[in-house]
Each structure stands twice: as structure tokens, then as C-alpha cells.
Design a protein around this motif. Sequence first.
Motif, PDB file in Angstrom:
ATOM      1  N   VAL A 178      25.027  12.036  40.824  1.00  0.00           N
ATOM      2  CA  VAL A 178      26.402  12.539  40.929  1.00  0.00           C
ATOM      3  C   VAL A 178      27.400  11.385  40.855  1.00  0.00           C
ATOM      4  CG1 VAL A 178      28.042  13.766  42.401  1.00  0.00           C
ATOM      5  CG2 VAL A 178      25.678  14.552  42.259  1.00  0.00           C
ATOM      6  N   ALA A 179      27.127  10.306  41.586  1.00  0.00           N
ATOM      7  CA  ALA A 179      28.052   9.167  41.609  1.00  0.00           C
ATOM      8  C   ALA A 179      28.188   8.525  40.232  1.00  0.00           C
ATOM      9  CB  ALA A 179      27.572   8.133  42.623  1.00  0.00           C
ATOM     10  N   GLU A 180      27.138   8.595  39.428  1.00  0.00           N
ATOM     11  CA  GLU A 180      27.183   8.019  38.083  1.00  0.00           C
ATOM     12  C   GLU A 180      28.269   8.673  37.233  1.00  0.00           C
ATOM     13  OE1 GLU A 180      24.031   6.928  34.471  1.00  0.00           O
ATOM     14  OE2 GLU A 180      23.484   8.349  36.041  1.00  0.00           O
ATOM     15  N   ARG A 181      28.577   9.927  37.544  1.00  0.00           N
ATOM     16  CA  ARG A 181      29.612  10.634  36.779  1.00  0.00           C
ATOM     17  C   ARG A 181      30.984   9.999  36.964  1.00  0.00           C
ATOM     18  NH1 ARG A 181      28.738  16.227  39.388  1.00  0.00           N
ATOM     19  NH2 ARG A 181      30.802  16.627  38.489  1.00  0.00           N
ATOM     20  N   THR A 182      31.200   9.288  38.081  1.00  0.00           N
ATOM     21  CA  THR A 182      32.497   8.640  38.287  1.00  0.00           C
ATOM     22  C   THR A 182      32.704   7.483  37.310  1.00  0.00           C
ATOM     23  OG1 THR A 182      31.668   7.057  39.943  1.00  0.00           O
ATOM     24  CG2 THR A 182      32.427   9.198  40.752  1.00  0.00           C
ATOM     25  N   GLN A 183      31.610   6.994  36.709  1.00  0.00           N
ATOM     26  CA  GLN A 183      31.710   5.879  35.772  1.00  0.00           C
ATOM     27  C   GLN A 183      31.987   6.340  34.343  1.00  0.00           C
ATOM     28  OE1 GLN A 183      31.576   2.849  37.250  1.00  0.00           O
ATOM     29  NE2 GLN A 183      31.268   4.038  39.127  1.00  0.00           N
ATOM     30  N   THR A 184      31.937   7.650  34.121  1.00  0.00           N
ATOM     31  CA  THR A 184      32.070   8.154  32.750  1.00  0.00           C
ATOM     32  C   THR A 184      33.347   8.957  32.535  1.00  0.00           C
ATOM     33  OG1 THR A 184      30.786  10.143  33.298  1.00  0.00           O
ATOM     34  CG2 THR A 184      29.565   8.236  32.464  1.00  0.00           C
ATOM     35  N   THR A 185      34.234   8.981  33.536  1.00  0.00           N
ATOM     36  CA  THR A 185      35.494   9.705  33.369  1.00  0.00           C
ATOM     37  C   THR A 185      36.627   8.962  34.061  1.00  0.00           C
ATOM     38  OG1 THR A 185      36.654  11.812  33.714  1.00  0.00           O
ATOM     39  CG2 THR A 185      35.126  11.120  35.436  1.00  0.00           C
ATOM     40  N   GLU A 186      37.806   9.071  33.483  1.00  0.00           N
ATOM     41  CA  GLU A 186      39.014   8.553  34.120  1.00  0.00           C
ATOM     42  C   GLU A 186      39.990   9.687  34.414  1.00  0.00           C
ATOM     43  OE1 GLU A 186      40.702   5.385  31.884  1.00  0.00           O
ATOM     44  OE2 GLU A 186      39.025   4.017  32.240  1.00  0.00           O
ATOM     45  N   ASP A 187      39.519  10.914  34.254  1.00  0.00           N
ATOM     46  CA  ASP A 187      40.332  12.085  34.571  1.00  0.00           C
ATOM     47  C   ASP A 187      40.430  12.211  36.094  1.00  0.00           C
ATOM     48  OD1 ASP A 187      41.378  14.572  35.120  1.00  0.00           O
ATOM     49  OD2 ASP A 187      40.071  15.666  33.740  1.00  0.00           O
ATOM     50  N   PRO A 188      41.617  12.039  36.678  1.00  0.00           N
ATOM     51  CA  PRO A 188      41.729  12.058  38.145  1.00  0.00           C
ATOM     52  C   PRO A 188      41.338  13.396  38.760  1.00  0.00           C
ATOM     53  CG  PRO A 188      43.897  12.051  37.116  1.00  0.00           C
ATOM     54  CD  PRO A 188      42.911  11.783  36.031  1.00  0.00           C
ATOM     55  N   PHE A 189      41.591  14.496  38.053  1.00  0.00           N
ATOM     56  CA  PHE A 189      41.192  15.801  38.575  1.00  0.00           C
ATOM     57  C   PHE A 189      39.667  15.898  38.654  1.00  0.00           C
ATOM     58  CE2 PHE A 189      45.405  16.549  36.765  1.00  0.00           C
ATOM     59  CZ  PHE A 189      46.031  17.223  37.798  1.00  0.00           C
ATOM     60  N   GLU A 190      39.004  15.426  37.606  1.00  0.00           N
ATOM     61  CA  GLU A 190      37.544  15.451  37.598  1.00  0.00           C
ATOM     62  C   GLU A 190      36.981  14.518  38.666  1.00  0.00           C
ATOM     63  OE1 GLU A 190      33.641  16.469  36.496  1.00  0.00           O
ATOM     64  OE2 GLU A 190      35.589  17.439  36.265  1.00  0.00           O
ATOM     65  N   LEU A 191      37.619  13.369  38.863  1.00  0.00           N
ATOM     66  CA  LEU A 191      37.155  12.437  39.893  1.00  0.00           C
ATOM     67  C   LEU A 191      37.253  13.054  41.286  1.00  0.00           C
ATOM     68  CD1 LEU A 191      38.585   9.028  38.636  1.00  0.00           C
ATOM     69  CD2 LEU A 191      36.173   9.636  38.896  1.00  0.00           C
ATOM     70  N   LEU A 192      38.280  13.852  41.523  1.00  0.00           N
ATOM     71  CA  LEU A 192      38.401  14.514  42.825  1.00  0.00           C
ATOM     72  C   LEU A 192      37.332  15.585  42.990  1.00  0.00           C
ATOM     73  CD1 LEU A 192      42.276  14.713  43.152  1.00  0.00           C
ATOM     74  CD2 LEU A 192      40.716  13.376  44.570  1.00  0.00           C
ATOM     75  N   ARG A 193      37.026  16.292  41.903  1.00  0.00           N
ATOM     76  CA  ARG A 193      35.939  17.280  41.987  1.00  0.00           C
ATOM     77  C   ARG A 193      34.595  16.584  42.212  1.00  0.00           C
ATOM     78  NH1 ARG A 193      39.413  20.295  38.319  1.00  0.00           N
ATOM     79  NH2 ARG A 193      38.747  19.007  36.561  1.00  0.00           N
ATOM     80  N   ILE A 194      34.400  15.429  41.569  1.00  0.00           N
ATOM     81  CA  ILE A 194      33.167  14.669  41.785  1.00  0.00           C
ATOM     82  C   ILE A 194      33.105  14.153  43.220  1.00  0.00           C
ATOM     83  CG2 ILE A 194      31.884  12.590  41.130  1.00  0.00           C
ATOM     84  CD1 ILE A 194      33.045  12.951  38.284  1.00  0.00           C
ATOM     85  N   THR A 195      34.249  13.750  43.763  1.00  0.00           N
ATOM     86  CA  THR A 195      34.306  13.312  45.162  1.00  0.00           C
ATOM     87  C   THR A 195      33.821  14.419  46.089  1.00  0.00           C
ATOM     88  OG1 THR A 195      36.133  11.784  44.733  1.00  0.00           O
ATOM     89  CG2 THR A 195      35.848  12.524  47.006  1.00  0.00           C
TER      90      THR A 195
END
Length: 216
Positions: free
Chosen positions: A86-103
Amino acid sequence: MKRKTTKSRSYNAVSRQAKAEETRARILATAKAQFSERGVDVVTIDDIASKAGVASPTVYALFRSKAGLLKAIIQGTFFGPHYARVAERTQTTEDPFELLRITASISRVIFDAERVEIGLMRGVSAFSPELKSVEAEFERIRFHLQEGRARLLVKTFPAARKLGLTKVCDIMWMYTGRDIYRMLVLERGWSSNDYEEWLGLTLIQAFTRRQQWTAS
């Protein structure tokens, strides 16, 4: 003859490494079982060594102390393979909305794993100073792991920028903490999916809405 000797040494090295990993895993499994059954403060290194079938110096050599064992157990629980995916997904996007969903997904993974893997240990040792100290250390790690995402929020959203980095970090850490998971999932019976979806939406609303609490 020389080639056979080289192959033999290589095989022996791999065999020793595999044996060392098996011993380490057995000690950790034994420690977790003992802590869950009797409590962190009661169990000694000698108890763990005896149950695991190793000498006490072996446990000390691998983990140094009971706190070292606790750190290894919690690290393996929090930051295992599922977390890594799951954390690896934070390295493949700079979309802040997606980063919050990943969080939100990361929080769900951590606390789901904690509930399943070490929930009993935490319950039996709820008042253990040693466990509380180790958990506080991991809370600091969790806080700092979120800082990069918080910086992007401050850079992207005027509402987050108005709050400032420190308060954005604090708010994100609060929403993604154990207490909210405990109240909603464990006490109120929410599913993990519902918790994750709610948390993602709540984080997005907290940092993107135009009208919000003004930091003093």
C-alpha cells in the motif's frame, strides 16, 4: 576440486543464513505468544529462550533486550508486506486526493494488522511501561512518515497552507490514530472498509474545504 569447495562454502553460507532466519522467527513467535498469554512485564528473556529452545545469549545477540523484541514484533506487524504494497502507491502518484485516500488505506492496514496479530498482547499488557514506551516510539515514526504527504497538501491547497505544516501534520496524525480506529471499528462495529472510506473522505474534507477552523 576448487570449484566444489567454492560451491560447498556457498551452500553452507546459505544454509546458515536460513537457519538464523528460522531461529529469529521462532524467537519472535515465542515472545509474542508469551507476551499475549502472560503479559510483557512478567515474561523474561530466559522464559522466551527456554520456550523457543535456544540459549538466552542467542536472544540477547539478536534483539539485545525485551524492548528490542517488542520493537521487532510491532515493526513486523505494522510494516509487513501488506503495508509495503500500500505504501508503495505513495511513490507512484502526486495527486493529493489520491495520497489522502492512500493515507486512509495505510491506517486501515496498520490497525487491522495490530488487531489481528497483537491485539491480545496489547490487552494483557495495557499498563506495561515498556510496551507503552515502544508504542510511543512507533507513533513518532508514524507521524514522521506522514510529513511528506502533509508538505504536498500545504503546497497544493490554500486551506492547508493557511493551517501551516505543523497543524496539518498534527491533524493528519490525529485522524489516522489508533483511538479513532478503536472507537469506530472495535467499539461501534464499523467494518474496516467503512472506516477506510470514511477516513479518506474526512481527510480530503479537512484539508480542501474553503471554510474551516482558523489556526490561531
